[in-house]
Design a protein around this motif. Structure first.
Motif, mmCIF file in Angstrom:
data_model
loop_
_atom_site.group_PDB
_atom_site.id
_atom_site.type_symbol
_atom_site.label_atom_id
_atom_site.label_comp_id
_atom_site.label_asym_id
_atom_site.label_seq_id
_atom_site.Cartn_x
_atom_site.Cartn_y
_atom_site.Cartn_z
ATOM 1 N N ALA A 1 -0.766 -6.305 -2.894
ATOM 2 C CA ALA A 1 0.487 -6.087 -3.589
ATOM 3 C C ALA A 1 1.246 -4.888 -3.052
ATOM 4 O O ALA A 1 2.457 -4.799 -3.197
ATOM 5 C CB ALA A 1 0.216 -5.892 -5.068
ATOM 6 N N LEU A 2 0.545 -3.983 -2.444
ATOM 7 C CA LEU A 2 1.195 -2.769 -1.942
ATOM 8 C C LEU A 2 1.261 -2.817 -0.420
ATOM 9 O O LEU A 2 0.472 -3.498 0.221
ATOM 10 C CB LEU A 2 0.401 -1.550 -2.392
ATOM 11 N N GLU B 1 -7.324 -6.913 -6.385
ATOM 12 C CA GLU B 1 -7.819 -5.709 -7.048
ATOM 13 C C GLU B 1 -8.467 -4.741 -6.067
ATOM 14 O O GLU B 1 -9.237 -3.868 -6.462
ATOM 15 C CB GLU B 1 -8.823 -6.101 -8.136
ATOM 16 N N LEU C 1 -9.232 -1.676 -3.524
ATOM 17 C CA LEU C 1 -8.881 -0.255 -3.562
ATOM 18 C C LEU C 1 -7.938 0.027 -2.401
ATOM 19 O O LEU C 1 -8.136 -0.478 -1.308
ATOM 20 C CB LEU C 1 -10.138 0.598 -3.426
ATOM 21 N N LEU D 1 -1.429 3.009 -9.909
ATOM 22 C CA LEU D 1 -0.326 3.370 -9.021
ATOM 23 C C LEU D 1 0.976 2.686 -9.424
ATOM 24 O O LEU D 1 0.973 1.544 -9.874
ATOM 25 C CB LEU D 1 -0.664 2.984 -7.573
ATOM 26 N N VAL E 1 4.881 2.055 -7.776
ATOM 27 C CA VAL E 1 5.708 2.178 -6.570
ATOM 28 C C VAL E 1 6.980 2.954 -6.918
ATOM 29 O O VAL E 1 7.623 2.675 -7.930
ATOM 30 C CB VAL E 1 6.062 0.790 -5.999
ATOM 31 N N LEU F 1 -2.200 11.591 -1.016
ATOM 32 C CA LEU F 1 -1.484 12.242 -2.111
ATOM 33 C C LEU F 1 -1.005 13.617 -1.673
ATOM 34 O O LEU F 1 -1.760 14.373 -1.050
ATOM 35 C CB LEU F 1 -2.408 12.387 -3.328
ATOM 36 N N GLN G 1 -5.545 -0.121 -7.783
ATOM 37 C CA GLN G 1 -4.089 -0.338 -7.770
ATOM 38 C C GLN G 1 -3.442 -0.145 -9.135
ATOM 39 O O GLN G 1 -2.265 0.191 -9.211
ATOM 40 C CB GLN G 1 -3.800 -1.755 -7.273
ATOM 41 N N HIS H 1 2.474 12.353 -6.360
ATOM 42 C CA HIS H 1 3.126 11.353 -5.524
ATOM 43 C C HIS H 1 2.391 11.257 -4.192
ATOM 44 O O HIS H 1 1.761 12.218 -3.760
ATOM 45 C CB HIS H 1 4.590 11.728 -5.271
ATOM 46 N N GLY H 2 2.503 10.113 -3.553
ATOM 47 C CA GLY H 2 1.843 9.945 -2.266
ATOM 48 C C GLY H 2 2.375 8.753 -1.514
ATOM 49 O O GLY H 2 3.354 8.119 -1.935
ATOM 50 N N ILE H 3 1.737 8.457 -0.409
ATOM 51 C CA ILE H 3 2.154 7.341 0.446
ATOM 52 C C ILE H 3 0.951 6.446 0.709
ATOM 53 O O ILE H 3 -0.152 6.940 0.960
ATOM 54 C CB ILE H 3 2.751 7.878 1.769
ATOM 55 N N ARG I 1 -9.222 6.662 -1.825
ATOM 56 C CA ARG I 1 -9.127 5.232 -2.176
ATOM 57 C C ARG I 1 -9.002 5.136 -3.689
ATOM 58 O O ARG I 1 -9.846 5.661 -4.414
ATOM 59 C CB ARG I 1 -10.376 4.487 -1.729
ATOM 60 N N LYS J 1 6.014 4.661 -1.055
ATOM 61 C CA LYS J 1 5.789 5.859 -1.870
ATOM 62 C C LYS J 1 5.319 5.434 -3.255
ATOM 63 O O LYS J 1 5.896 4.524 -3.847
ATOM 64 C CB LYS J 1 7.088 6.649 -2.003
ATOM 65 N N GLU K 1 -5.850 2.888 0.047
ATOM 66 C CA GLU K 1 -5.928 4.274 0.527
ATOM 67 C C GLU K 1 -4.561 4.928 0.336
ATOM 68 O O GLU K 1 -3.556 4.411 0.826
ATOM 69 C CB GLU K 1 -6.322 4.285 2.000
ATOM 70 N N PHE L 1 -5.345 13.766 -10.241
ATOM 71 C CA PHE L 1 -4.332 13.122 -9.400
ATOM 72 C C PHE L 1 -3.156 12.579 -10.213
ATOM 73 O O PHE L 1 -2.120 12.240 -9.643
ATOM 74 C CB PHE L 1 -4.935 11.952 -8.608
#
Lengths: 719, 70
Positions: free
Chosen positions: B2-3, B45, B47, B65, B67, B52, B62, B31-33, B59, B8, B49, B27
């Protein structure tokens, strides 16, 4: 801004200095001091738990009471004093993961280093490469990653996703720089192992000679442990060797870096299967005290469609790649379909082309933009002639007389999932069609062969069928058994396995020494601050990411020669100079705020400083607007922005990028430098109503004051 | 999956997944990438990476997180 000294940082420096200066002569006091450094490094980096402070206290007491080494006793006493006087500061570092003095924060790493699963000090080695110091760059990389050349060729480079330069134009080509430096250092014989610790006479067994296993072996061997690596394959490398094709990663590259690990005394036992040729009981009886499981994910998921198990021409990508890597160069068929969209699928497709398959089609159920494979790999595959069938869902393998004749598929469309913007492929009823093929290669993912570890009955597994570990230490639920790599993460990346191996090596060392383990995974730590390279602002903006030269197309379609030919030396040095040195500039934005809001000059166009909403950046803007007042430099907390008077000019630079260079004016009275024309004009505009007219001359503050006094009293200086 | 790589994201909540460990509570809000979106293709489902900002690369499941740039 001057930072207050931090007692934690000071204590760490005290210990490190003592070790570096070889002040401690007795092995026991050196061991105690080394353990103290490990513990206090945890405290300084915010990784320590509740057990750390008592351990530091105990180690300091032991060192202070060890009478065989006077220097050790004195050092132990100093550490005890520091602890007693600053108990609250140490506790605060542990409880809040914050250094109030900001001293420990100076070692905070850059985004690229933070993104690296192995935590490599990227800005430092890029800076060294920019200066042509390739051997030192490799030394820096190998502190965190024993495979710089391998990673220079096949890393998925998460660092480049976080590269701040990417907010201006394109990220620095970090991966390529690493490959160049490794190749150059090896070629010149400058690629050497660091000094090993004295032998500890304690044995650790590593199961699996892939990137994770060999990284753990490397760091354990450096630390003085006796390491044996057991490997089922006839050679070292694991998935690097049998999962990545030779046109991406030549075997010589792996062999040379493995040889460096072997040179540390690591013993390799090939063609040895755990549970078949050797068991844990036997290894324990041989004296192995800790085990590291890095068995990888070598089994494949099944498609679970009709016909999959009926024809020998339906094969698994990972088995196919392994066979080719081990020397079997027979083509699987003339018309091949690869099912999947990841890097393994792309590798299988490009390998088929090189073996001579007439047509290779990749069937992927989503669209190009969703493909998990590396963008450059996809482009290269397309250039070489791999065809893509997107939005294609396989439903059955068709065949006749024991031979595959085609793959029956359905077309799909992307549909938003209920309650979410996320799109998923949904097959379209009645859209069935057949792609003709005489071989089908499935590349939909790998899994771990659990039966390899059947002997470890109490080993915990996740619902994803991976080994359950505590990710801070990579420790399993079994005492003395650690694990990392694909067996823990599922099929992931080489650099992630390397990071896991390094983390496990540190945890095994603590386990064998009875030291407490950290509460969270290590945040990468910088080792030192490398000098920056001075680059004019125009050059910094003009330098663009260097394109990678590739092998000619005919050879790419027919041989396994390396496709990416590497950058020339000149290209590498220029690429390295694009780095913004984010290890020094922390992007706090204070310089911009002071210039814009306090000075009202607005001479800094540094839009890249904002992570979430980057604005325009132009380093050249400063030369046209800067008054060279130095307020930006005076307010920089990390000495990234600096002002310097040199050869009649005032220079403002940010981590070596020369933003402004203007001629200096000197006092007509005493000859002292008083700033630039723009600065003097800036001051005059604000003080013209109160300042006396000075006959068009320029004076420093002191001389102007003196002249004003003399004029007021109509006194003339005798000289 | 899905990602996607390079997206971001924000860690906006705790995950109920077995892979969530106590230290990951720190965490939340970061924010992260996304640097590697999928360990196992076709596993919704899996994990992912995430690098952050200021916290390193980890890892994560989802479901914790969100988007940011979608």
């Amino acid at each position: 801004m001057t930072l207050t000294q931090c007692p934690v940082d000071q204590t760490l420096t005290l210990l490190c200095d003592a070790m570096e200066a070889n002040r401690l002569q007795h092995p026991r006091s050196r061991r105690l001091a080394g353990q103290l450094i490990t513990m206090i490094e945890d405290v300084a980096s915010g990784r320590a738990g509740a057990a750390h402070l008592p351990t530091v206290q105990r180690l300091a007491d032991e060192l202070a009471a060890f009478q065989a080494d006077a220097a050790g006793m004195a050092l132990g006493a100093e550490v005890r004093l520091a602890l007693a006087a600053n108990q609250e500061v140490f506790a605060s570092h542990i409880e809040t993961q914050n250094c109030a003095a900001g001293a420990c924060d100076r070692l905070a790493p850059s985004p690229c280093q933070m993104a690296c699963p192995a935590g490599i000090d990227i800005p430092t080695y890029v800076a060294l490469i920019a200066e042509g110091r390739d051997a030192e760059a490799i030394e820096t990389i190998r502190r965190d990653n024993p495979f710089p050349w391998v990673c220079g060729l096949v890393c998925t480079r998460p660092c480049e996703f976080m590269c701040v330069r990417g907010r201006i134009d394109q990220p620095v080509s970090i991966k390529t720089l690493k490959a160049f430096a490794a190749e150059r250092a090896l070629s010149l014989g400058h690629y050497v192992n660091p000094a090993q610790a004295p032998p500890k006479n304690r044995k650790v067994c590593v199961i699996g000679a892939g990137p994770g296993g060999m990284s753990a072996a490397y760091y354990l061997a450096l630390n003085g442990y006796t390491v044996r690596v057991i490997e089922a394959l006839p050679m070292a490398g694991g998935m690097m060797m049998v999962g990545i094709p030779r046109y991406r990663l030549p075997r010589e590259v792996i062999d040379r870096e493995v040889a460096m690990i072997e040179a540390l005394g690591v013993e390799f036992r090939f063609n040895t299967c755990l549970g078949k040729d050797v068991g844990f009981a036997q290894l324990r009886a041989e004296g192995f005290e800790a085990f590291f499981l890095a068995i990888g994910a070598h089994a494949s998921f099944k498609l679970n469609i009709p016909g999959e198990n009926d024809y020998p021409q339906v094969i698994q990508a990972i088995d196919f790649l392994k066979r080719v890597a081990l020397g079997d160069r027979h083509l699987p068929g003339q018309q091949v379909i690869i099912i999947g969209g990841g890097n393994v699928a792309i590798d299988a497709a490009r390998t088929c082309l090189r073996l001579g398959c007439a047509s290779v089609t990749m069937a992927y159920r989503r669209t190009l933009s969703e493909m998990p494979a590396d963008v450059e790999e996809i482009e290269q595959a397309e250039e070489e002639g791999v065809q893509f069938a997107f939005l294609t869902v396989p439903v059955a393998v068709e065949g006749r007389d024991g031979h595959v004749t085609g793959l029956r598929c359905l077309k799909a469309r992307m549909v938003a999932q209920a309650g979410s913007k996320r799109m998923a492929p949904v097959p379209i009823e009645g859209s069935e069609f057949v792609i003709r093929a005489d071989a089908v290669i499935s590349a939909i993912g790998q899994r771990i062969e659990k039966q390899t570890l059947a002997e470890l009955k109490d080993l915990s597994w996740t619902r994803r069928d991976t080994i359950q570990v505590h990710t801070a230490t990579m420790a399993t639920d079994l005492p003395g058994v650690f694990a990392a790599g694909d067996a823990v993460t599922g099929p992931a990346t080489v650099v992630e396995a390397i990071g896991g191996g390094k983390r496990a090596a540190a945890a095994i060392d603590r386990y064998l020494n009875g030291l407490p383990q950290p509460g969270m995974p290590p945040v990468p730590v910088r080792h030192h601050r490398a000098a920056w390279t001075e680059v004019p602002a125009t050059t910094k903006m003009a330098l663009k990411r260097q394109p990678m030269p590739l092998l000619n197309m005919d050879r790419r379609r027919t041989t396994f020669q390396q496709v990416e030919l590497g950058l020339s030396e000149n290209m590498v040095r220029e690429e390295a100079r694009r780095c913004l040195r984010c290890d020094i500039c922390r992007r706090c934005g204070r310089c911009v705020e002071v210039c814009r809001d306090k000075m009202k000059v607005d001479a800094l166009r540094l839009g890249y400083l904002d992570f979430d909403a980057p604005g325009p950046t132009d380093f050249r803007w400063t030369q046209e607007h800067c008054i060279a007042c130095g307020a930006c430099a005076a307010n920089c907390p990390n000495d990234a922005m600096q002002t310097e008077d040199r050869k009649g000019e005032r220079i403002i630079h940010l981590c070596g990028t020369v933003l402004s260079r203007q001629p200096l004016r000197y006092c007509d009275g005493c000859g002292e430098a008083i700033g630039t024309d723009r600065y003097i004009e800036f001051v005059r505009r604000r003080t013209h109503r109160i300042a006396p007219v000075l006959d068009g001359r320029i004076y420093c503050d002191q001389c102007a004051r003196r002249k004003a006094v003399l004029d007021a009293h109509d006194v003339h200086s005798v000289d | 999956m899905a990602l996607r790589k390079g997206q971001k994201v924000e860690v906006f909540r705790r995950s109920g997944d077995e892979s969530w460990e106590p230290y990951m509570d720190k965490f939340i809000g970061r924010h992260g990438i996304i640097t590697d979106p999928d360990t196992s293709i076709n596993d919704p489902e899996s994990l992912v990476e995430v690098s952050l900002d200021g916290m390193g690369t980890h890892r994560l499941p989802q479901d914790c997180l969100r988007v940011l740039d979608a």
